[in-house]
Scaffold this motif. Structure first.
Motif, PDB file in Angstrom:
ATOM      1  N   PHE A  68       9.350  -4.088 -11.339  1.00 39.42           N
ATOM      2  CA  PHE A  68       8.713  -4.837 -10.251  1.00 39.42           C
ATOM      3  C   PHE A  68       7.744  -5.828 -10.893  1.00 39.42           C
ATOM      4  O   PHE A  68       7.215  -5.570 -11.969  1.00 39.42           O
ATOM      5  N   PRO A  69       7.532  -6.976 -10.243  1.00 39.83           N
ATOM      6  CA  PRO A  69       6.871  -8.072 -10.955  1.00 39.83           C
ATOM      7  C   PRO A  69       5.346  -8.092 -10.942  1.00 39.83           C
ATOM      8  O   PRO A  69       4.740  -8.755 -11.778  1.00 39.83           O
ATOM      9  N   ARG A  70       4.733  -7.427 -10.001  1.00 38.30           N
ATOM     10  CA  ARG A  70       3.277  -7.578  -9.879  1.00 38.30           C
ATOM     11  C   ARG A  70       2.582  -6.214  -9.849  1.00 38.30           C
ATOM     12  O   ARG A  70       3.193  -5.198  -9.525  1.00 38.30           O
ATOM     13  N   GLY A  71       1.283  -6.245 -10.111  1.00 43.25           N
ATOM     14  CA  GLY A  71       0.548  -4.995 -10.301  1.00 43.25           C
ATOM     15  C   GLY A  71      -0.104  -4.439  -9.048  1.00 43.25           C
ATOM     16  O   GLY A  71       0.061  -4.966  -7.948  1.00 43.25           O
ATOM     17  N   TYR A  72      -0.829  -3.366  -9.227  1.00 41.52           N
ATOM     18  CA  TYR A  72      -1.609  -2.741  -8.147  1.00 41.52           C
ATOM     19  C   TYR A  72      -2.830  -2.081  -8.755  1.00 41.52           C
ATOM     20  O   TYR A  72      -2.886  -1.840  -9.959  1.00 41.52           O
ATOM     21  N   HIS A  73      -3.832  -1.859  -7.942  1.00 41.16           N
ATOM     22  CA  HIS A  73      -4.963  -1.052  -8.394  1.00 41.16           C
ATOM     23  C   HIS A  73      -4.989   0.252  -7.609  1.00 41.16           C
ATOM     24  O   HIS A  73      -4.310   0.387  -6.589  1.00 41.16           O
ATOM     25  N   ILE A  74      -5.767   1.212  -8.107  1.00 35.72           N
ATOM     26  CA  ILE A  74      -5.826   2.520  -7.443  1.00 35.72           C
ATOM     27  C   ILE A  74      -7.243   2.781  -6.946  1.00 35.72           C
ATOM     28  O   ILE A  74      -8.211   2.681  -7.702  1.00 35.72           O
ATOM     29  N   GLU A  75      -7.330   3.114  -5.663  1.00 35.22           N
ATOM     30  CA  GLU A  75      -8.600   3.508  -5.057  1.00 35.22           C
ATOM     31  C   GLU A  75      -8.606   5.031  -4.920  1.00 35.22           C
ATOM     32  O   GLU A  75      -7.605   5.622  -4.561  1.00 35.22           O
ATOM     33  N   VAL A  76      -9.739   5.626  -5.228  1.00 33.49           N
ATOM     34  CA  VAL A  76      -9.823   7.084  -5.321  1.00 33.49           C
ATOM     35  C   VAL A  76     -10.653   7.655  -4.175  1.00 33.49           C
ATOM     36  O   VAL A  76     -11.735   7.146  -3.889  1.00 33.49           O
ATOM     37  N   GLY A  77     -10.148   8.704  -3.543  1.00 30.61           N
ATOM     38  CA  GLY A  77     -10.900   9.373  -2.469  1.00 30.61           C
ATOM     39  C   GLY A  77     -11.002  10.864  -2.710  1.00 30.61           C
ATOM     40  O   GLY A  77     -10.240  11.427  -3.496  1.00 30.61           O
ATOM     41  N   GLY A  78     -11.931  11.481  -2.027  1.00 33.01           N
ATOM     42  CA  GLY A  78     -12.084  12.925  -2.141  1.00 33.01           C
ATOM     43  C   GLY A  78     -13.532  13.322  -1.966  1.00 33.01           C
ATOM     44  O   GLY A  78     -14.347  12.534  -1.487  1.00 33.01           O
ATOM     45  N   GLY A  79     -13.833  14.559  -2.331  1.00 34.37           N
ATOM     46  CA  GLY A  79     -15.220  15.006  -2.274  1.00 34.37           C
ATOM     47  C   GLY A  79     -15.535  15.800  -1.021  1.00 34.37           C
ATOM     48  O   GLY A  79     -14.690  16.016  -0.158  1.00 34.37           O
ATOM     49  N   MET A  80     -16.784  16.211  -0.964  1.00 34.88           N
ATOM     50  CA  MET A  80     -17.222  17.057   0.144  1.00 34.88           C
ATOM     51  C   MET A  80     -17.862  16.183   1.213  1.00 34.88           C
ATOM     52  O   MET A  80     -19.068  16.131   1.353  1.00 34.88           O
ATOM     53  N   GLY A  96     -13.522  20.229  -0.249  1.00 34.31           N
ATOM     54  CA  GLY A  96     -13.684  19.334  -1.404  1.00 34.31           C
ATOM     55  C   GLY A  96     -12.643  19.523  -2.485  1.00 34.31           C
ATOM     56  O   GLY A  96     -12.730  18.902  -3.547  1.00 34.31           O
ATOM     57  N   ALA A  97     -11.615  20.356  -2.237  1.00 29.81           N
ATOM     58  CA  ALA A  97     -10.639  20.672  -3.286  1.00 29.81           C
ATOM     59  C   ALA A  97      -9.435  19.722  -3.267  1.00 29.81           C
ATOM     60  O   ALA A  97      -8.347  20.099  -3.701  1.00 29.81           O
ATOM     61  N   PHE A  98      -9.650  18.510  -2.772  1.00 28.59           N
ATOM     62  CA  PHE A  98      -8.534  17.573  -2.655  1.00 28.59           C
ATOM     63  C   PHE A  98      -8.920  16.217  -3.244  1.00 28.59           C
ATOM     64  O   PHE A  98     -10.075  15.815  -3.230  1.00 28.59           O
ATOM     65  N   ILE A  99      -7.909  15.553  -3.754  1.00 25.56           N
ATOM     66  CA  ILE A  99      -8.115  14.197  -4.256  1.00 25.56           C
ATOM     67  C   ILE A  99      -7.116  13.308  -3.508  1.00 25.56           C
ATOM     68  O   ILE A  99      -6.021  13.766  -3.175  1.00 25.56           O
ATOM     69  N   SER A 100      -7.485  12.092  -3.232  1.00 30.99           N
ATOM     70  CA  SER A 100      -6.506  11.185  -2.647  1.00 30.99           C
ATOM     71  C   SER A 100      -6.530   9.882  -3.430  1.00 30.99           C
ATOM     72  O   SER A 100      -7.554   9.514  -3.997  1.00 30.99           O
ATOM     73  N   MET A 101      -5.397   9.231  -3.473  1.00 33.24           N
ATOM     74  CA  MET A 101      -5.294   7.955  -4.166  1.00 33.24           C
ATOM     75  C   MET A 101      -4.570   6.955  -3.272  1.00 33.24           C
ATOM     76  O   MET A 101      -3.611   7.335  -2.582  1.00 33.24           O
ATOM     77  N   ALA A 102      -5.045   5.733  -3.290  1.00 28.85           N
ATOM     78  CA  ALA A 102      -4.386   4.669  -2.529  1.00 28.85           C
ATOM     79  C   ALA A 102      -4.089   3.537  -3.487  1.00 28.85           C
ATOM     80  O   ALA A 102      -4.981   3.052  -4.174  1.00 28.85           O
ATOM     81  N   GLY A 103      -2.836   3.128  -3.554  1.00 34.10           N
ATOM     82  CA  GLY A 103      -2.457   1.969  -4.351  1.00 34.10           C
ATOM     83  C   GLY A 103      -2.497   0.725  -3.475  1.00 34.10           C
ATOM     84  O   GLY A 103      -2.075   0.762  -2.325  1.00 34.10           O
ATOM     85  N   ARG A 104      -3.038  -0.346  -4.029  1.00 32.64           N
ATOM     86  CA  ARG A 104      -3.078  -1.626  -3.305  1.00 32.64           C
ATOM     87  C   ARG A 104      -2.550  -2.688  -4.258  1.00 32.64           C
ATOM     88  O   ARG A 104      -3.174  -2.969  -5.278  1.00 32.64           O
ATOM     89  N   GLY A 108       0.819  -1.210   0.000  1.00 36.30           N
ATOM     90  CA  GLY A 108       0.000   0.000   0.000  1.00 36.30           C
ATOM     91  C   GLY A 108       0.845   1.247   0.000  1.00 36.30           C
ATOM     92  O   GLY A 108       1.938   1.270   0.568  1.00 36.30           O
ATOM     93  N   ALA A 109       0.357   2.261  -0.702  1.00 36.53           N
ATOM     94  CA  ALA A 109       0.945   3.593  -0.632  1.00 36.53           C
ATOM     95  C   ALA A 109      -0.165   4.569  -0.981  1.00 36.53           C
ATOM     96  O   ALA A 109      -1.093   4.208  -1.716  1.00 36.53           O
ATOM     97  N   GLY A 110      -0.089   5.758  -0.459  1.00 34.85           N
ATOM     98  CA  GLY A 110      -1.158   6.730  -0.710  1.00 34.85           C
ATOM     99  C   GLY A 110      -0.627   8.137  -0.849  1.00 34.85           C
ATOM    100  O   GLY A 110       0.462   8.455  -0.359  1.00 34.85           O
ATOM    101  N   ARG A 111      -1.385   8.968  -1.540  1.00 37.74           N
ATOM    102  CA  ARG A 111      -0.955  10.356  -1.770  1.00 37.74           C
ATOM    103  C   ARG A 111      -2.192  11.214  -1.971  1.00 37.74           C
ATOM    104  O   ARG A 111      -3.184  10.754  -2.530  1.00 37.74           O
ATOM    105  N   SER A 112      -2.090  12.453  -1.541  1.00 37.17           N
ATOM    106  CA  SER A 112      -3.172  13.408  -1.765  1.00 37.17           C
ATOM    107  C   SER A 112      -2.683  14.534  -2.638  1.00 37.17           C
ATOM    108  O   SER A 112      -1.481  14.792  -2.731  1.00 37.17           O
ATOM    109  N   GLY A 113      -3.623  15.211  -3.237  1.00 35.16           N
ATOM    110  CA  GLY A 113      -3.277  16.371  -4.042  1.00 35.16           C
ATOM    111  C   GLY A 113      -4.312  17.471  -3.873  1.00 35.16           C
ATOM    112  O   GLY A 113      -5.488  17.194  -3.574  1.00 35.16           O
TER     113      GLY A 113
END
Lengths: 240, 572
Positions: free
Chosen positions: B367-379, B417-425, B327-332
Motif C-alpha cells: 500500500f502506498p501511504r502511511g498511518y500513525h497509531i493513537e493509543v488508548g486505555g487506562g483507568m 484498566g486491563a485493556f489497551i486500544s489502538m487506532a490507526g489513522r 481508520g481502523a481500531g483494535r483492543s486487547g
C-alpha cells in the motif's frame, strides 16, 4: 441580532432559564416564562440543550416498568451486587431507578427486560408455585445459579432465555452501580477533578516491569514551571 | 417572501467559525478589516456554566453519559453530529460516507481530539515519491513559517525529534506517559515501531495571560472552561468578537455566494434559523470556512450566468477528490495490567500522551501511504457501558465466566484498566471519482439543495487497514496480551472504517496551479473569482498520515494574511 441572544432564541418557549438552574449573562432573561410546577427540572444541570431537556422530561414522565417488575429488578440487583463491609448494595446506589430510566431511554431494552422478568416468574412458579420476589432467599438463589453462568455445552437448554436475561440485568446493574459516587469509591476511581499529572507514582511502577526512561522523562513538563509563560529560542528550544 | 438586505458593506464575510474560519476572523479583524462572521449554529462559550459538560459526573446524566441524544455521548461538546435535524445528505451507488457537522460557534474544534501534527516535506510532494495523486503547488518550506507562528499562537505540546517527515516545532513540554502507555512504548519499540510523545494542542504550560493551564481532567472533548485546550470559539472567535471589528451572525445557514456581472462575489445569502427568512450580506471579500463539504455545497449552489456550473466550478472539480483519513481500531486484553492499584488520579490530558508516527517505507509494502497509531486505555472514568460482559474476560485466564455477588465485584476490579486500544489513522489517495455533489431531488428544511456523496475505497486503503490490524495484533502480543475479536477479513475491508468516519474530510476545492485541474490557487483563492477564498480543508491537494487541523489553521493564516495584503493594495 446580538450574539448573546442567539442561544436564547433557540430556547424559545419550551424551557425557561430557571429550568436550567443558575443561568449566566449569556442567556439570563428575567422576563422568560417561569417553569410550570408540574414539570420540574428533569435531571439537574448537565449542560443540556432545550430539545434534550424536553426529551429527558418526556421520558421521565413516561411509565414503562410496573411496580412488580421494579420490585423484581430490585431483588435481582441486590443479588448481583449485594452490600459488602465497605460498599453499599445496588439498591443503595439506586440501580433500579437507573434501569427504570434506561429502558425508556433505550427502548430496545424493553422487550428483553419485560420478557425476561416474566420468564423468571414463570420459572419460579414452575419450581415453587410463587413469583420470584415471594420466593425465599434460598429459592431465589437456586434459580439464579441456573442462569448466572454461560451454558456453552447446552446442558440446560430450557435455561437459555434466563441466561440471556440475567446477562442483560447484570450488565445494567454493573454499569448503573459503577457510574455512581458509591461505585467510584468502590472502584478507587479518584479522577474527574482538577489536579496535576506528573507521571505514574513510583509505588505503582514498582509492581510493573516497565519504566520511564530518563531521556523521555527529561523532555516532559517540569510541573514547577507550568505557570511560567513559555518562551523559545529561534530553533524551538523552550527557554522557560 | 421578501429578501432582507443588510445595508452594511463588510470588508470580508467569513462563513463558518471552526478552525479555518476562526483563524481568518482573528487575522482579518486584527488587521482592521470589518468582518461579518456567519455561523449556522448558536453562540457557544466553553466557559458558560449552562451548557458546560466539563467535570460533570456520570450520574449527573440519567443515562450516565450514554449516546442516546449525542452520538459521542451526553458530555461530548458538539451540537450536531452524524445527523442534523432537518438537514439530510444522501448517497449514490451504495456509498456509505459519514458526515459529522457541528452547528455552533467554534464548530468541530469544540470537541476534537486536539491531535496537532504538521504535515512533513514529503506530504506536500507525495506524487514525486510514488506517482500517485498530485503534488501540492506549495512545499513544506512555504508553510513552515505559519506552522511556527501557529505553535506559539495556539499552543501545542510535543517534542522535537528531528524526524524527516514529522517536523519539529515550538512545543510546550508533554505530560509523562500513563502506565498502559509505558507498556505500549516497551512493546512497540521491541517490534521496531517508533513511539514519541504526542503532539496535542493543550496548554501544559502557560502560553499567555488570556488562557489557563491544563488541569488534567482528560475531557478536552467537552471543551475546556479554562481555555486550556484549543477551541476556535474560545481562542479565536470570542476574542475577535470582543475586539469590536466583527459582527457575528449566528443561526445563519449560508445558501450561496452572490456574484455580479463580472462574476466576482458581492456577498452571501443566508437563511435565518430564527425567523426562516432569507437575508443578504454584502462584502468585498468572501471567505468560506464552512468545512470541506459544506463549502463545496455552497459553491455548487452558487450558480449564475457567469458561473453556470456553480461558483469556482468551471473545471468541474468542486466536490471532487474528497478524501478522509483511513481508520481502523483494535483492543486487547493485557493480563499484566490486571489488578492495578487504584486510588491515584490517572486522567491526564485528553487523549493519549504517546503515539507512533509512521515508521516504515511504503516501497516495501503493498500500500502506498502511511498511518500513525493513537493509543488508548487506562483507568478512565466509568460511563454507560462500563463493566459490560466484564466476567467474560476470565476465559482468557482459563477461569469460569459469569456469576454474581462478590465474584462479580472482584472481576470488575480485576479487569479495570486491563485493556489497551489502538487506532490507526492513515492517508488515502485522493481520487477524482470520490465526490460530493448536489442531489437534484432533495432540499433541507431551509430549502437548500443538499449534498449527495459517492465515495469508494480502493485496495490501497484496504491493504493499509490490513497492515494496521497486523501491527495492532503484534503489539498486543508483545505486551503479553490477547487481541479482542477476530482479525477482520476481506469481506469486512480488513477492518477499514467507513469514509468520513474519521472526520478528516479534505480535498473538495483542491489547490493547484492549473485552473483546469484545480479549484483554488496556492493562496486558496478561487481561480474563477479572485475575491473568494477557502480556509477549511477543501484546498488540500492530498491528506497526509496526519490529522488535518493544524494544517487547516496554518493555511488559513497564510491565506488570511494574503487577503489582508491584497485588500490593502486594493487588488481585491
Amino acid at each position: 441580532m446580538k450574539r448573546r441572544d442567539s442561544l436564547r432564541t433557540l430556547l424559545v418557549g419550551t424551557v425557561a432559564g430557571a429550568t436550567l438552574g443558575s443561568t449566566t449573562s449569556c442567556n439570563t432573561d428575567p422576563t422568560t416564562t417561569p417553569p410550570t410546577p408540574e414539570t420540574p427540572p428533569a435531571t439537574g444541570l448537565y449542560g443540556r440543550l432545550p430539545k434534550e431537556i424536553e426529551r429527558d422530561q418526556r421520558i421521565m414522565a413516561e411509565i414503562f416498568l410496573n411496580e412488580h417488575e421494579l420490585a423484581t429488578i430490585a431483588v435481582l440487583c441486590d443479588i448481583i451486587l449485594p452490600a459488602t463491609d465497605e460498599a453499599g448494595s445496588a439498591t443503595d446506589a439506586e440501580v433500579p431507578e437507573f434501569i427504570d430510566f434506561i429502558v425508556k431511554d433505550m427502548p430496545y431494552h424493553q422487550l428483553p427486560m419485560r420478557g425476561g422478568l416474566m420468564w423468571l416468574d414463570i420459572e419460579s412458579n414452575r419450581r415453587f408455585n410463587k413469583t420470584f420476589i415471594t420466593c425465599t432467599d434460598a429459592e431465589q438463589i437456586e434459580i439464579v445459579e441456573d442462569i448466572a453462568y454461560p451454558d456453552e455445552e447446552n446442558k440446560k437448554p430450557d435455561m437459555a432465555p434466563g441466561i440471556k436475561f440475567f446477562s442483560l440485568i447484570r450488565n445494567l446493574t454493573v454499569t448503573g452501580y459503577y457510574t455512581t459516587r458509591m461505585g467510584f469509591d468502590d472502584l478507587g476511581y479518584v479522577g474527574n477533578r482538577p489536579n496535576v499529572w506528573d507521571g505514574v507514582p513510583e509505588e505503582i511502577l514498582a509492581d510493573h516491569d516497565v519504566e520511564l526512561d530518563a531521556e523521555w522523562a527529561a523532555k516532559c513538563i517540569d510541573q514547577s514551571t507550568r505557570e511560567t509563560i513559555a518562551e523559545w529560542d529561534e530553533k524551538g528550544n523552550l527557554l522557560t | 417572501m421578501q429578501i432582507i438586505e443588510n445595508a452594511k458593506v463588510y470588508d470580508a464575510i467569513i462563513v463558518g467559525s471552526g478552525a479555518g474560519g476562526g483563524m481568518a476572523t482573528k487575522i482579518l479583524s486584527e488587521a482592521g478589516m470589518k468582518v461579518a462572521l456567519v455561523e449556522a449554529g448558536p453562540y457557544f462559550d466553553p466557559k458558560d456554566p449552562v451548557t458546560m459538560t466539563q467535570l460533570k459526573n456520570p450520574w449527573d446524566s440519567p443515562r450516565r453519559g450514554a449516546s442516546s441524544t449525542r452520538a459521542f455521548g451526553d458530555f461530548d461538546m458538539s451540537w450536531g453530529d452524524w445527523s442534523v435535524d432537518g438537514e439530510p445528505y444522501t448517497q449514490k451507488d451504495g456509498s456509505e460516507f459519514m458526515w459529522w457537522r457541528a452547528r455552533m460557534l467554534g464548530g468541530r474544534t469544540n470537541h476534537w481530539g486536539r491531535i496537532s501534527l504538521r504535515f512533513g516535506p514529503k506530504d506536500f510532494k507525495h506524487r514525486d515519491v510514488d506517482g500517485l495523486g498530485d503534488n501540492w503547488p506549495i512545499s513544506y518550506d512555504d508553510i513552515k513559517p505559519y506552522y511556527d507562528r501557529l505553535d506559539k499562537m495556539v499552543g501545542v505540546y510535543g517534542t522535537n525529534e528531528g524526524r524527516e517527515n514529522d517536523p519539529d516545532g515550538f512545543f510546550l513540554p508533554p505530560p509523562k506517559p500513563r502506565l498502559h502507555e509505558l507498556y505500549y512504548i516497551k512493546a512497540a519499540r521491541k517490534l521496531g515501531v517508533d513511539v514519541i510523545p504526542s503532539r496535542m494542542s493543550m496548554l501544559t504550560k502557560k502560553l499567555n495571560n488570556d488562557r489557563g493551564v491544563c488541569f488534567y481532567c482528560r475531557q478536552c472533548g467537552r471543551s475546556c472552561n479554562q481555555y486550556a485546550d484549543f477551541s476556535s470559539s474560545s481562542v479565536f472567535c470570542i476574542p475577535a468578537i470582543n475586539g469590536g471589528q466583527v459582527d457575528l451572525h449566528v443561526n445563519s445557514m449560508v445558501k450561496n455566494v452572490l456574484t455580479d456581472e463580472e462574476g466576482r462575489a458581492t456577498g452571501v445569502s443566508y437563511i435565518s434559523k430564527e425567523d426562516r427568512k432569507e437575508y443578504r450580506l454584502k462584502g468585498r471579500v468572501v471567505v468560506l470556512g464552512a468545512s470541506a463539504c459544506s463549502t463545496a455545497r455552497i459553491l455548487l449552489n452558487s450558480k449564475s450566468s457567469q458561473h453556470p456550473n456553480g461558483l469556482g466550478n468551471s473545471s468541474d472539480n468542486v466536490g471532487r477528490y474528497l478524501h478522509d483519513s483511513t481508520g481502523a481500531g483494535r483492543s486487547g486484553f493485557v493480563p499484566a495490567l490486571m489488578d492495578q492499584k487504584t486510588g491515584y488520579n490517572q486522567d491526564g490530558t485528553g487523549g493519549m500522551h504517546v503515539y507512533s508516527p509512521w515508521w516504515l517505507d511504503n516501497k516495501k509494502l503493498d500500500f502506498p501511504r502511511g498511518y500513525h497509531i493513537e493509543v488508548g486505555g487506562g483507568m478512565g472514568m466509568p460511563h454507560y457501558g462500563f463493566g459490560w460482559n466484564i466476567s467474560e474476560y476470565n476465559k482468557y485466564l482459563g477461569l469460569p465466566t459469569g456469576g454474581y455477588g462478590d465474584k462479580l465485584r472482584k472481576d470488575v476490579k480485576k479487569f479495570y484498566g486491563a485493556f489497551i486500544s489502538m487506532a490507526g489513522r492513515g492517508e488515502a489517495i485522493a481520487r477524482r471519482e470520490n465526490r460530493c455533489e448536489i442531489d437534484p431531488d432533495v432540499v433541507d428544511q431551509w430549502g437548500i439543495p443538499v449534498l449527495r456523496f459517492n465515495y469508494q475505497w480502493s485496495d490501497y486503503e484496504r491493504h493499509q487497514a490490513r497492515h494496521m490490524h497486523q501491527t495492532f495484533e503484534e503489539i498486543i502480543h508483545a505486551m503479553g496480551g490477547t487481541p479482542l475479536g477476530d482479525t477482520p477479513g476481506k469481506d469486512q475491508d480488513y477492518g477499514l472504517l467507513r469514509p468520513g468516519q474519521i472526520i478528516h474530510e479534505v480535498g473538495t476545492t483542491r489547490m493547484g496551479d492549473d485552473p483546469k485541474t484545480s479549484v483554488t490557487n496556492k493562496f486558496c483563492q478561487l481561480h474563477d473569482a479572485d475575491n473568494v477564498f477557502v480556509v477549511d480543508a477543501g484546498p488540500f491537494t492530498s491528506q497526509a498520515d496526519k490529522n488535518c487541523t493544524w494544517t487547516i489553521m496554518a493555511l488559513s493564516m497564510r491565506t488570511s494574511e494574503y487577503i489582508v495584503e491584497q485588500f490593502k493594495q486594493k487588488n481585491i
